[in-house]
Structures are given as structure tokens and as C-alpha cells.
Design an enzyme around this catalytic site. Structure first.
Site, mmCIF file in Angstrom:
data_model
loop_
_atom_site.group_PDB
_atom_site.id
_atom_site.type_symbol
_atom_site.label_atom_id
_atom_site.label_comp_id
_atom_site.label_asym_id
_atom_site.label_seq_id
_atom_site.Cartn_x
_atom_site.Cartn_y
_atom_site.Cartn_z
ATOM 1 N N LEU A 258 0.843 -1.195 0.000
ATOM 2 C CA LEU A 258 0.000 0.000 0.000
ATOM 3 C C LEU A 258 0.873 1.238 0.000
ATOM 4 O O LEU A 258 0.524 2.250 0.589
ATOM 5 C CB LEU A 258 -0.905 -0.040 1.238
ATOM 6 C CG LEU A 258 -2.290 0.580 1.096
ATOM 7 C CD1 LEU A 258 -3.076 -0.046 -0.038
ATOM 8 C CD2 LEU A 258 -3.077 0.434 2.394
ATOM 9 N N CYS A 268 7.052 -10.474 -13.563
ATOM 10 C CA CYS A 268 5.808 -11.199 -13.272
ATOM 11 C C CYS A 268 4.546 -10.351 -13.382
ATOM 12 O O CYS A 268 3.771 -10.535 -14.311
ATOM 13 C CB CYS A 268 5.891 -11.856 -11.892
ATOM 14 S SG CYS A 268 7.076 -13.208 -11.840
ATOM 15 N N LYS A 338 12.852 -3.647 -8.100
ATOM 16 C CA LYS A 338 12.718 -3.551 -6.650
ATOM 17 C C LYS A 338 14.071 -3.821 -6.027
ATOM 18 O O LYS A 338 14.975 -4.338 -6.711
ATOM 19 C CB LYS A 338 11.665 -4.520 -6.125
ATOM 20 C CG LYS A 338 12.017 -5.994 -6.290
ATOM 21 C CD LYS A 338 10.998 -6.807 -5.551
ATOM 22 C CE LYS A 338 11.290 -8.275 -5.571
ATOM 23 N NZ LYS A 338 10.335 -9.058 -4.827
#
Ligand code: NAD
Length: 487
Positions: A258, A268, A338
Site C-alpha cells: 500500500l 511477473c 525492486k
């Protein structure tokens, strides 16, 4: 057991299952990859995997090969772990690698084995694989297929494989169930020894295949939901980080995934939500997943938002085809999708760096682990040797991957290196107050303010919404008169 395809998924599995005590063979068509793995070098960045690879090679439980014949001779359970990228020129999944792997293996099978799909595939693939296997093997052998989708996260893959939060298996027979159970005994025993239980969901093919894409669709939707709120916050004068915190306290919502920012990427989520829509369309259920198109669009818009913010901060005029940056020197911190990974597939950071460069900026990219892959994908960008090199003389710094090294960087020291103290925090991961205190003009995504705005005022570094009321907020409609009697 064997793992066919030794990428992020297959190599991690091969190493971890050897660690659990199984005899393992990893197979790939990429000769260089197999040579590296055989020599004890993991060809990608995954914390903890290198050492485990070398330990298990030395113990003789783990080997790698490029030979399907050797693979067929070796294994009782074969896990299919090859890539299923987006089809060139389309949105569906490219199953050619799965097809090549299964047929390559099947042709050499001479005894009853279980073939377990782990790659993420469109629903219906397991049944198609059964037909492929039937075509290429002797039916007398009784070879079976099962599907066990994978949920590991890069950067935490070793832990996720050894201690999965669930095992899902789509299968057709008790024999397949027994074989798959035997193949996962190491994981189940480890859990028992640690006083944990691993939930096992045994189901049909279609459900097992759908579990994976449904999980990814949900995660992508959660990220795009908060990024949609960020868009609204940006025009309404709200702060999405405070909003996310406040709604995340509700346990039905939860605060994970969030965090507003430049959105999701990687090998993915983007391709999986597109392939899911394409498959649903083929099956006549396209309407059901139409929202995923919106999820994708929201995600893409976040990338453009960084360009828009950069233009605003640098005072660049918005041209008809987007802003022109006129050689402005911009440091892009982050190239991977990431932290804790070197994976740059569909990385928002790298896509934004490339878009800035296409718009005329002099972009200097730095990433702690992703440089080698980033150079292959975007060879025309400038790649800096270090964080300091990237920031030196920069007129704008964009933090686009939340590596700890960037989150904890000293804004005072970096302020001395930069030409201008302008920073875009594309992951809302910096200590905004500390950066502002060090003289940086800080811009987060979703209206994140350096200091929370007091009620009734807009924060200094956000555009005031275009409303009539003096406080910059729409007036609350009130009845002209109040009547006591009416109460
Ligand atoms: P990857 O691209 O890193 O690895 C795929 C490997 O398969 C490559 O090494 C390639 O050379 C090999 N390969 C291709 N064709 C082959 C063949 N015919 N025979 C043997 N090897 C072959 O991909 P990945 O990230 O490991 O993903 C693999 C699958 O797992 C995908 O379907 C992906 O969606 C799914 N998945 C990935 C992750 C992840 O975090 N990476 C997590 C869950 C599921």
C-alpha cells in the site's frame, strides 16, 4: 528431482531442494548459465543463494546439465520452471519455452515420472501439456502431469522456497498426490521441526493455474489502488502516505503493498495481468477482468508522472510530445524493479530513466546490483560508478528504487555533490523532513509533503487546487437558513 529452466525460479529451487537433502539436477538450454552454476556462481543476485549453491555442489547432491537425455534418466519428478514472457506483439503469454522444454524432455522419458509445471501459465496449459506428453511418450509408461504454481519473491526467494506460506497443487490422481507429497516432504518436515504448518491446497488443474494469476492480479490491483489514490491526492491537496497509513490500520485492508510510488514492474506482475486478461477474453470472460486494464493504465501513468514532476521542478516547458529537458543533468537512483534483486525486466526505474533521456536529459543511472542487466537493456544511458558519481553535478535527483543505500543516504553530503538540490522521491521512501532540512526541494508521489500540512492549508511544495474558497478547499454547501422548528 530435476528443475527444467534455471532462471530466478528454477535455480533457486534446485539449490534449495538440494539443501533439503534431495538429489537434484538443474537443466537449461543456456550453456553459459549452466557453466556458471556448475562452477558455483549464481548468474543473478539473490541474497544467500551463492553460498548454498557451493555447499550443495560440494556435497554432490546438486548438478547442472544442458542434456535432456541426462535429465530424463535422472529424475522421478521434473519441475518445469522456464520463462513465460509476454508474447511479442500481443498481450498473451508466450508458451513456446514451455512447449520446447516439455517436448525436449518427454522424448527421452523411459519410465513413469511426474512432470510438475511451476511456471506461471494461462489456465488450460496443464491440460495441453498432458496432450503434448501423450504425443511424445509411450502411453504404457503412465507419465502424469501436475501443476504447482510458485509464489516466491525475488530478494526473499531462498526463504520463500524453504518456508512457503502455502503449497498449491493441481493434480489428477492419488499417485501424483503421493509423488508431489514426497517431493515436498523436506519442506513439510522443516516446517514441523520449526513448529509451523504449511497449508497445502490440492485442487484441479484449472484452479491451480488460476490461483497464481489471481494472486498477482490482486497484488497489482492493490498497488494501483493506492496509486490511483495518489493521483487524487495530488489534485486534492492530500498526502497519500498519510492516507495509506490511516486506511492500512484496518485489518481488512492491511498496510502491505500500500505504498504509493512509481508502480509495479518486474518479470511477473505486468505480464501476468496482461496474459490473464488475454486468456479470459479467449474464454469469453473478458468483461470480468476489464478492471485489470485500468490497473495497468494507472501503473503506466505513474511513470509519466515522474517526467511531469521533473519538468515542473526544472522549469522545463511542456512540449506537444511531452517535456524537453534540454541537457539537464539528472541522477536516477535505481534500475531494478525492486531492491534485493538485479532484475530489470519491465522496471519502472529504468523505463523512466530511458524516457528522461529520450526527452533530452543527460541521465546518469546508478543501482547497487542491477547495472550489468541495465546496460544490456538500455545501452545508451550513462551508468555511474557509484551513488556519489551519479549525484555529482546533478540538477535533479530521482530515487526510483528503494534500495536501503538510497533510503539511508545522507542528504547533507549529497547536497554538497549536487548542482541543484531538487529531489523526486519516486518510492516515497526518503526521510522527507531530513532532506528538506538539508536544503532539498523535496517532491514525493501522491502529494507527499516534506512536513504535514496544517488543516485548512496546502503544503508549501504542492500546487494549490484550483478552488474558490480562500483556504484552497471547496466550500461546504450549507442551507441558507436554519429553522429550530425543523429540527
Ligand atoms: P527466467 O527468465 O529467469 O528463467 C527462465 C530460464 O528458462 C532461463 O534460464 C532460460 O534459459 C530457461 N529456458 C528457456 N527455454 C528452455 C528450455 N527449452 N529448456 C530448458 N530451459 C529453458 O524466468 P524466471 O523469472 O525464473 O521465471 C520462470 C517462470 O516462473 C515464469 O513463468 C515466471 O512467471 C514464474 N515465476 C517467476 C517468479 C520470479 O520471481 N522470478 C516468481 C513466481 C513465478
Amino acid at each position: 528431482m530435476t528443475f527444467v529452466g534455471t532462471g530466478y525460479l528454477g535455480a533457486t529451487y534446485a539449490v534449495c531442494f538440494a539443501e533439503l537433502g534431495y538429489e537434484v539436477l538443474g537443466v537449461d538450454v543456456d550453456v553459459a548459465r549452466i557453466a556458471a552454476l556448475s562452477a558455483g556462481a549464481v548468474p543473478f543476485h539473490e541474497p544467500g543463494l551463492d553460498e548454498m549453491l557451493r555447499r550443495n555442489l560440494a556435497a554432490g547432491r546438486l548438478r547442472f546439465t544442458t542434456s535432456y537425455r541426462e535429465t530424463a534418466d535422472f529424475g522421478d519428478v521434473h519441475f518445469i520452471c522456464v520463462g513465460t514472457p509476454q508474447r511479442p506483439g500481443g498481450t498473451g503469454a508466450d508458451l513456446s519455452y514451455v512447449e520446447a522444454a516439455v517436448t525436449g524432455l518427454a522424448r527421452h522419458l523411459t519410465r513413469r515420472v511426474l512432470i510438475v509445471g511451476k511456471s506461471t501459465v494461462p489456465v488450460g496449459t496443464a491440460e495441453w501439456i498432458e496432450q503434448l506428453v501423450a504425443k511424445h511418450t509411450d502411453p504404457e509408461l503412465g507419465i502424469e502431469v501436475a501443476w504447482s504454481p510458485e509464489f516466491l519473491q525475488e530478494g526473499f526467494a531462498v526463504e520463500d522456497v524453504l518456508r512457503p506460506n502455502r503449497i498449491v497443487a493441481g493434480l489428477r490422481s492419488e499417485w501424483a498426490d503421493d509423488m508431489l507429497h514426497a517431493a515436498h516432504l523436506g519442506i513439510l518436515e522443516l516446517a514441523a521441526a520449526e513448529g509451523r504448518e504449511v497449508p497445502v491446497v490440492v485442487t484441479d488443474f484449472a484452479t491451480a493455474e488460476l490461483v497464481k494469476v489471481a494472486a498477482n492480479a490482486f497484488l497489482a490491483t492493490k498497488i494501483s489502488f493506492i496509486n490511483a489514490m495518489a493521483e487524487v491526492c495530488e489534485v486534492a491537496g492530500g498526502d497519500v502516505t498519510q492516507l495509506a497509513r490511516a486506511i492500512g490500520y484496518d485489518p481488512r485492508i492491511g498496510n502491505r503493498f500500500l505504498q504509493a510510488g512509481v508502480g509495479f514492474g518486474g518479470g511477473c506482475l505486468p505480464k501476468d495481468i496482461r496474459a490473464f486478461q488475454a486468456r479470459a477474453q479467449e474464454l469469453g470472460a473478458g468483461e470480468a477482468l476489464r478492471f485489470l486494464h485500468e490497473v495497468d493504465l494507472i501503473n503506466q501513468r505513474r511513470r509519466s508522472k515522474v517526467l511531469q514532476l521533473a519538468a515542473e521542478l526544472l522549469g522545463c516547458p511542456p512540449g506537444p510530445a511531452g517535456p524537453r529537458f534540454g541537457d539537464a543533468r539528472i541522477a536516477v537512483l535505481g534500475a531494478t524493479f525492486k531492491p534485493r534483486s538485479d532484475d530489470v525486466r519491465d522496471s519502472p526505474a529504468l523505463a523512466i530513466a530511458a524516457a528522461l533521456a529520450r526527452s533530452g536529459a543527460d541521465v546518469h543511472v546508478y543501482d547497487p546490483e542491477g547495472m550489468a542487466n541495465a546496460v544490456l537493456v538500455q545501452p545508451d544511458l550513462n551508468f555511474a560508478e557509484s551513488l556519489d558519481d551519479a549525484v555529482r553535478d546533478a540538477e535533479l535527483v530521482c530515487v526510483l528504487t528503494e534500495w536501503p543505500q538510497f533510503r539511508t543516504a545522507d542528504p547533507v553530503r549529497l547536497g554538497r555533490l549536487a548542482a541543484t538540490r531538487l529531489v523526486i522521491d519516486g518510492r516515497n521512501c526518503l526521510d522527507a523532513a531530513a532532506w528538506s532540512a538539508a536544503g532539498w526541494q523535496y517532491r514525493g508521489l501522491g502529494g507527499r509533503a516534506a512536513t504535514p500540512a496544517p488543516p485548512g492549508r496546502t503544503a508549501g511544495n504542492r500546487a494549490a487546487p484550483d478552488h474558490d474558497s480562500p483556504a484552497g478547499r471547496p466550500a461546504i454547501p450549507r442551507p441558507a437558513t436554519r429553522s429550530v422548528a425543523a429540527r
